[in-house]
Scaffold this motif. Structure first.
Motif, mmCIF file in Angstrom:
data_model
loop_
_atom_site.group_PDB
_atom_site.id
_atom_site.type_symbol
_atom_site.label_atom_id
_atom_site.label_comp_id
_atom_site.label_asym_id
_atom_site.label_seq_id
_atom_site.Cartn_x
_atom_site.Cartn_y
_atom_site.Cartn_z
ATOM 1 N N THR A 137 -11.912 -15.025 2.098
ATOM 2 C CA THR A 137 -10.682 -15.617 2.644
ATOM 3 C C THR A 137 -9.514 -14.643 2.706
ATOM 4 O O THR A 137 -8.788 -14.624 3.685
ATOM 5 C CB THR A 137 -10.249 -16.835 1.799
ATOM 6 O OG1 THR A 137 -10.014 -16.398 0.462
ATOM 7 C CG2 THR A 137 -11.304 -17.902 1.790
ATOM 8 N N VAL A 138 -9.335 -13.834 1.664
ATOM 9 C CA VAL A 138 -8.157 -12.962 1.661
ATOM 10 C C VAL A 138 -8.405 -11.694 2.459
ATOM 11 O O VAL A 138 -7.604 -11.300 3.309
ATOM 12 C CB VAL A 138 -7.732 -12.609 0.214
ATOM 13 C CG1 VAL A 138 -6.560 -11.652 0.236
ATOM 14 C CG2 VAL A 138 -7.381 -13.878 -0.545
ATOM 15 N N ILE A 139 -9.563 -11.060 2.189
ATOM 16 C CA ILE A 139 -9.846 -9.815 2.915
ATOM 17 C C ILE A 139 -10.449 -10.105 4.280
ATOM 18 O O ILE A 139 -10.227 -9.369 5.233
ATOM 19 C CB ILE A 139 -10.788 -8.911 2.080
ATOM 20 C CG1 ILE A 139 -10.175 -8.704 0.685
ATOM 21 C CG2 ILE A 139 -11.013 -7.571 2.767
ATOM 22 C CD1 ILE A 139 -11.047 -7.940 -0.254
ATOM 23 N N GLY A 140 -11.211 -11.195 4.369
ATOM 24 C CA GLY A 140 -11.779 -11.565 5.666
ATOM 25 C C GLY A 140 -13.144 -10.963 5.923
ATOM 26 O O GLY A 140 -13.514 -10.704 7.066
ATOM 27 N N ILE A 141 -13.921 -10.706 4.862
ATOM 28 C CA ILE A 141 -15.287 -10.211 5.040
ATOM 29 C C ILE A 141 -16.181 -11.411 5.360
ATOM 30 O O ILE A 141 -16.113 -12.417 4.664
ATOM 31 C CB ILE A 141 -15.798 -9.544 3.744
ATOM 32 C CG1 ILE A 141 -14.796 -8.495 3.263
ATOM 33 C CG2 ILE A 141 -17.178 -8.926 3.951
ATOM 34 C CD1 ILE A 141 -15.098 -7.954 1.874
ATOM 35 N N PRO A 142 -17.006 -11.349 6.396
ATOM 36 C CA PRO A 142 -17.896 -12.482 6.683
ATOM 37 C C PRO A 142 -18.751 -12.801 5.459
ATOM 38 O O PRO A 142 -19.200 -11.891 4.754
ATOM 39 C CB PRO A 142 -18.765 -11.975 7.834
ATOM 40 C CG PRO A 142 -17.966 -10.891 8.462
ATOM 41 C CD PRO A 142 -17.158 -10.264 7.368
ATOM 42 N N SER A 143 -18.984 -14.105 5.209
ATOM 43 C CA SER A 143 -19.669 -14.498 3.979
ATOM 44 C C SER A 143 -21.056 -13.879 3.877
ATOM 45 O O SER A 143 -21.527 -13.568 2.793
ATOM 46 C CB SER A 143 -19.762 -16.019 3.890
ATOM 47 O OG SER A 143 -20.447 -16.532 5.003
ATOM 48 N N LEU A 227 -4.591 -28.230 7.423
ATOM 49 C CA LEU A 227 -5.384 -28.097 6.200
ATOM 50 C C LEU A 227 -5.334 -26.649 5.738
ATOM 51 O O LEU A 227 -5.256 -25.732 6.540
ATOM 52 C CB LEU A 227 -6.849 -28.479 6.439
ATOM 53 C CG LEU A 227 -7.159 -29.861 6.964
ATOM 54 C CD1 LEU A 227 -8.644 -30.141 6.815
ATOM 55 C CD2 LEU A 227 -6.351 -30.909 6.240
ATOM 56 N N ASN A 228 -5.442 -26.458 4.417
ATOM 57 C CA ASN A 228 -5.491 -25.107 3.894
ATOM 58 C C ASN A 228 -6.941 -24.642 3.912
ATOM 59 O O ASN A 228 -7.661 -24.738 2.923
ATOM 60 C CB ASN A 228 -4.908 -25.056 2.489
ATOM 61 C CG ASN A 228 -4.559 -23.649 2.084
ATOM 62 O OD1 ASN A 228 -5.137 -22.695 2.600
ATOM 63 N ND2 ASN A 228 -3.621 -23.508 1.178
ATOM 64 N N VAL A 229 -7.353 -24.164 5.071
ATOM 65 C CA VAL A 229 -8.767 -23.850 5.296
ATOM 66 C C VAL A 229 -9.266 -22.799 4.307
ATOM 67 O O VAL A 229 -10.369 -22.907 3.777
ATOM 68 C CB VAL A 229 -8.973 -23.380 6.750
ATOM 69 C CG1 VAL A 229 -10.375 -22.863 6.962
ATOM 70 C CG2 VAL A 229 -8.691 -24.525 7.712
ATOM 71 N N LYS A 230 -8.432 -21.794 4.034
ATOM 72 C CA LYS A 230 -8.870 -20.726 3.134
ATOM 73 C C LYS A 230 -9.132 -21.267 1.728
ATOM 74 O O LYS A 230 -10.084 -20.864 1.072
ATOM 75 C CB LYS A 230 -7.818 -19.625 3.080
ATOM 76 C CG LYS A 230 -7.791 -18.814 4.354
ATOM 77 C CD LYS A 230 -6.788 -17.683 4.283
ATOM 78 C CE LYS A 230 -6.906 -16.810 5.522
ATOM 79 N NZ LYS A 230 -5.910 -15.738 5.505
ATOM 80 N N LEU A 231 -8.273 -22.184 1.295
ATOM 81 C CA LEU A 231 -8.458 -22.772 -0.036
ATOM 82 C C LEU A 231 -9.784 -23.529 -0.101
ATOM 83 O O LEU A 231 -10.526 -23.459 -1.083
ATOM 84 C CB LEU A 231 -7.287 -23.699 -0.359
ATOM 85 C CG LEU A 231 -7.289 -24.303 -1.752
ATOM 86 C CD1 LEU A 231 -7.088 -23.227 -2.796
ATOM 87 C CD2 LEU A 231 -6.201 -25.360 -1.883
ATOM 88 N N ILE A 232 -10.091 -24.258 0.969
ATOM 89 C CA ILE A 232 -11.319 -25.052 0.990
ATOM 90 C C ILE A 232 -12.549 -24.134 1.015
ATOM 91 O O ILE A 232 -13.503 -24.331 0.260
ATOM 92 C CB ILE A 232 -11.310 -26.022 2.190
ATOM 93 C CG1 ILE A 232 -10.190 -27.045 1.994
ATOM 94 C CG2 ILE A 232 -12.644 -26.720 2.355
ATOM 95 C CD1 ILE A 232 -9.674 -27.658 3.261
#
Lengths: 342, 500
Positions: A137-143, A227-232
């Motif tokens: 979420t923070v750095i944005g590396i694909p899961s 919605l806070n998508v990153k949090l979810i």
């Protein structure tokens, strides 16, 4: 799933049975597969359809089931977690590492009271999950890539902890839950059932569960809905890691040892259970109910192949083919569903 | 219709239904070579369905399909393409990371005998083709770096010069500035001379009347009129489209409209010197309670970026943003929502869940107000039912999957998401784009109601009519900067276009 299914049913009623069945393909197909496989093995082997063997199957899928609970959350969000097996392994090793081992075990470990050992192990897997979450979420590396890296990191920590040795002792509570039984029912089956039920309740009846489905259904829309998508997304990565960790601790107790590469087959098995069950790889569709059916399909398949006389090397190939078939159905079901909604 | 020419394409008695709902009922349609054929009708009247049948997207239908007098059936869009039928869809479908030349030749790059792409030849030919269209760009530049209007023109150019005999254009002018529209029309006329048959679908009836030879009007899945463009008027077409006196509904906004005195209510939003990379330059303005602020500009003028900044989706490079006097930096859309800002983006697809029922779509933004841990589905449905009643959403079934609603009703659901607990500031992007006259009017009334309730509302649009029909005060945005403010003075479509 119950409420969303009835909602879908009211929506489709006016449109006839065929479109309804088509839109429910992802729920129906795995169930038919399960019935077909069960019937096949029951006819092929007299020892398959027995109460004893049902118990075997349940026990065999329990660890996978615990890990698959968290993975279901991740896949519902249209992400993936490839580090589940490694995190299970490192958590299992950690709980043994913090337990007093017999003198012949050559590991420089740190014995702690059982409760503390369990707590530290859970914190370890949660921390690894948090690293996954932050990377995603923070750095944005694909899961896919982030958890691939985590797979190595967790394997590395495992290696450093045991250094090629094997530990045997785990805290009493873990030992009971992993290998004990109550009234003839193994505790591990009960734990798996409770976790699956808990996962189902969270996904179906809580606000967080709804958010998981909505983020998976249309991430952009979830963001535009405030919605806070990153949090979810971050939360599901942590949930997945903690479920894996619990599965790992139980697994170590169940196998009676903690060592490297002990859980390697659980990565594919867990992903297969979720996907074979019909949870959409594109997110937003499916749930724990699907995962349970998927677990049974996998359990019946693995167990059934042992009952019929079959080349054990061929088993691997058969499992691969079944997984491919499930993937095809999964993608196809999504397309049918989209057509029905058009 | 001109006599003596064989239609290149003829459809007879076409009927098509989706899950029991008839989208087309016994439609006859003929297209002549060298003809520009305009299509008008409200949303859901059947225009797009018919065009998708022609373009091979819908393969199942009943009726006769004749191409060059031969009966045939396309099984896919590929078949139609091979037969010389090409379509430009309403949504941009370009590859922004490829060069202009690569986009022009997408799928049929010139190659040498070894099968290697001839890059220089491709760039040269792309440049020549675009020059014929009056577009002067470097064919080797990245397409995504160009303004949206230009990207759209390049996509249209690609299809027009693909050698197709039948070209279908679905709302091609909605993203274009007036000079770009002129260029498109000039090219269409030239292609007409060369014998290409063109179908032109648009909500802009003036455009249809200016460029087409024949106009066909659809209503409720039926063809209700077909006339020579020269022999009809805008009023007559609107009347045929909606089947009632249309003049009163479709205000033309060519005359001056006097904006009211600016309200002196407190500023809900104050934006100061907002800048973002190449999109926005020192944008400052206020939005007041009980006022609709219109922001007008051509596609690519920075409206979209501005709206995203207000809702926390984008972070500005410089400048400040204050809600009710408190400075805010929105780290996420969730933070903006909590501060009382709501956004309805221009694309419905971007904010709605098509595979979820209507009530879940409506409740998603307010779940934290009605449920702390456990969901309350009964309450969600009640709230949704109230909104569906108030906004007259059809059909009024909150359990229906959203994807089964028409476009206009989906837009109302998008609004309904924010109305149960009204925000302090509502930002609407293109609130009436692509809507039929009736639905447009509904939306205008909803917005006026909200203004009366004291919300601050910002309407951003590239359609002057939208801004003029809603706004109390109008800002004109040009290349990322505010160039003109209209308040307490006469304003018209002409004046707006002139300022932009």
């Amino acid at each position: 799933m119950a409420s969303s299914e009835t909602a879908a049913a009211t929506g489709q009623r006016a449109r006839g049975v065929a479109p309804f069945l088509r839109s429910q393909m992802r729920n129906i197909a795995p169930f038919l597969t399960l019935i077909f496989l069960s019937a096949f093995f029951a006819l092929a082997s007299p020892s398959f359809a027995t109460i004893d063997n049902l118990g075997n199957i349940l026990t065999q899928v329990s660890v996978t089931g615990v890990i698959a609970v968290g993975l279901t959350f991740v896949i519902l969000c249209a992400e993936i977690d490839l580090s589940i097996a490694s995190i299970a392994n490192v958590t299992g090793i950690a709980v043994a590492y913090f337990t007093l081992q017999d003198s012949y075990v050559n590991i420089a470990n740190i014995p702690l009271p059982g409760a503390l050992a369990i707590l530290l192990s859970i914190l370890l897997c949660a921390a690894l999950g948090l690293v996954n979450a932050l990377g995603l979420t923070v750095i944005g590396i694909p899961s896919f890539i982030m958890t691939l890296a985590m797979m190595q990191i967790a394997a590395g920590i495992s290696a450093l902890l045991v250094r090629g040795q094997i530990a045997y002792k785990v805290p009493g509570l873990i030992s009971t839950l992993g290998s004990g039984a109550i009234g003839g029912i193994p505790w591990i089956v009960i734990v798996a059932a409770i976790m699956l039920l808990g996962g189902h309740l969270v996904l179906t009846y809580t606000r967080f569960g709804r958010y998981v489905y909505m983020v998976g259904g249309n991430r952009e829309a979830a963001e535009y809905s405030g919605l806070n998508v990153k949090l979810i997304l971050g939360s599901v990565m942590v949930i997945s890691a903690v479920c894996s960790g619990i599965g790992g601790m139980l697994g170590v107790a169940h196998f009676g040892s903690a060592q490297q590469n002990e859980f390697d087959t659980y990565l594919l098995d867990s992903i297969a259970a979720v996907v074979v069950g019909g949870t959409s790889l594109f997110g937003g569709r499916g749930g724990i109910g699907n995962t349970i059916v998927g677990l049974f399909v996998l359990g019946v398949l693995n167990n059934g192949l042992d009952h019929v006389n079959i080349d054990s090397f061929l088993k691997i190939l058969i499992r691969g083919v079944i997984l491919l078939a499930a993937l095809i159905i999964n993608v196809y079901a999504q397309r049918l569903r989209e057509k029905a909604a058009e | 219709m001109q006599e003596g020419r064989q239609p290149i394409l003829e459809l007879q008695g076409i009927t098509k239904s989706f899950g029991g709902v008839e989208a087309l009922r016994g439609v006859d349609f003929a297209l002549l070579p060298g003809e520009i054929h305009g299509l008008v009708g409200e949303n859901g009247a059947g225009k797009s369905t018919l065009m998708k049948i022609i373009a091979g997207v819908h393969a199942e239908f009943s009726g006769r399909f004749l191409l060059d007098g031969q009966e045939m059936r396309f099984r896919s869009a590929r078949d139609a393409h091979a037969a010389g039928i090409a379509m430009v869809h309403q949504e941009l479908s370009v590859a922004p990371d490829l060069t202009v030349a690569e986009n022009v030749f997408l799928g049929n790059q010139p190659t040498n005998r070894l099968g290697l792409v001839q890059w220089r030849r491709m760039a040269r030919e792309a440049g020549e083709q675009l020059a014929r269209f009056g577009i002067d760009v470097d064919p080797t530049s990245r397409l995504g770096d160009l303004p949206i209007g230009l990207q759209q023109l390049i996509e249209i150019a690609r299809v027009l010069f693909s050698g197709a005999r039948i070209v279908i254009l679905d709302e091609p002018t909605s993203a274009l500035s007036p000079p770009e529209v002129e260029r498109l029309f000039a090219t269409l006329r030239r292609l007409r001379e060369e014998g290409t048959a063109i179908v032109f679908i648009s909500h802009f009836i003036e455009d249809i009347l200016r460029v087409s030879d024949t106009v066909t009007v659809f209503r409720n899945g039926r063809k209700v009129a077909e006339t020579a463009s020269a022999a009809t008027t805008k009023g007559a077409l609107i009347e045929a489209m909606i089947g009632r006196g249309g003049e009163a509904l479709e205000h033309s906004y060519t005359d001056d409209l006097v904006l009211p005195r600016p309200s002196d209510s407190p500023a809900v939003l104050k934006v100061d010197q907002l800048s973002l990379a190449r999109s926005l330059k020192d944008v400052s303005f206020e939005a007041r309670a009980g006022e609709v602020l219109g922001i007008y500009g051509f596609m690519g003028c920075g409206q979209q970026e501005l709206s995203r900044i207000l809702f926390g989706k984008l972070q500005p490079d410089a400048g400040t943003l204050a809600v009710e006097g408190t400075l805010k930096t929105f780290a996420s859309t969730a933070a903006a929502r909590r501060a009382g800002v709501a956004l309805v983006p221009e694309s419905r697809r971007a904010m709605l869940f098509h595979q979820e029922p209507v009530y879940k779509n409506i409740s998603i933004s307010i779940l934290d107000r009605i449920a702390s841990l456990l969901l309350k589905p009964a309450q969600e449905r009640d709230i949704a039912k109230r909104q569906v009643e108030q906004l007259q959403i059809r059909p009024p079934v909150v359990g229906l999957d959203l994807g089964m609603l028409s476009g206009g009703n989906q837009q109302k659901v998008a609004l309904a998401k924010w109305l149960t607990y009204p925000p302090k500031l509502l930002v609407l992007c293109e609130p009436t784009r692509g809507m039929d006259v009736g639905a447009k009017n509904d939306v205008i009334n909803i917005v006026r109601d909200l203004r009366a309730k004291g919300l601050a509302i910002i309407v951003l649009s590239t359609e002057p009519e939208t801004v003029l029909s809603l706004a109390d005060r109008i800002l004109v945005l040009k290349r990322g900067a505010v160039v003109r403010e209209f308040k307490n003075e006469p304003v018209s479509k002409d004046r707006l276009l002139e300022a932009a």
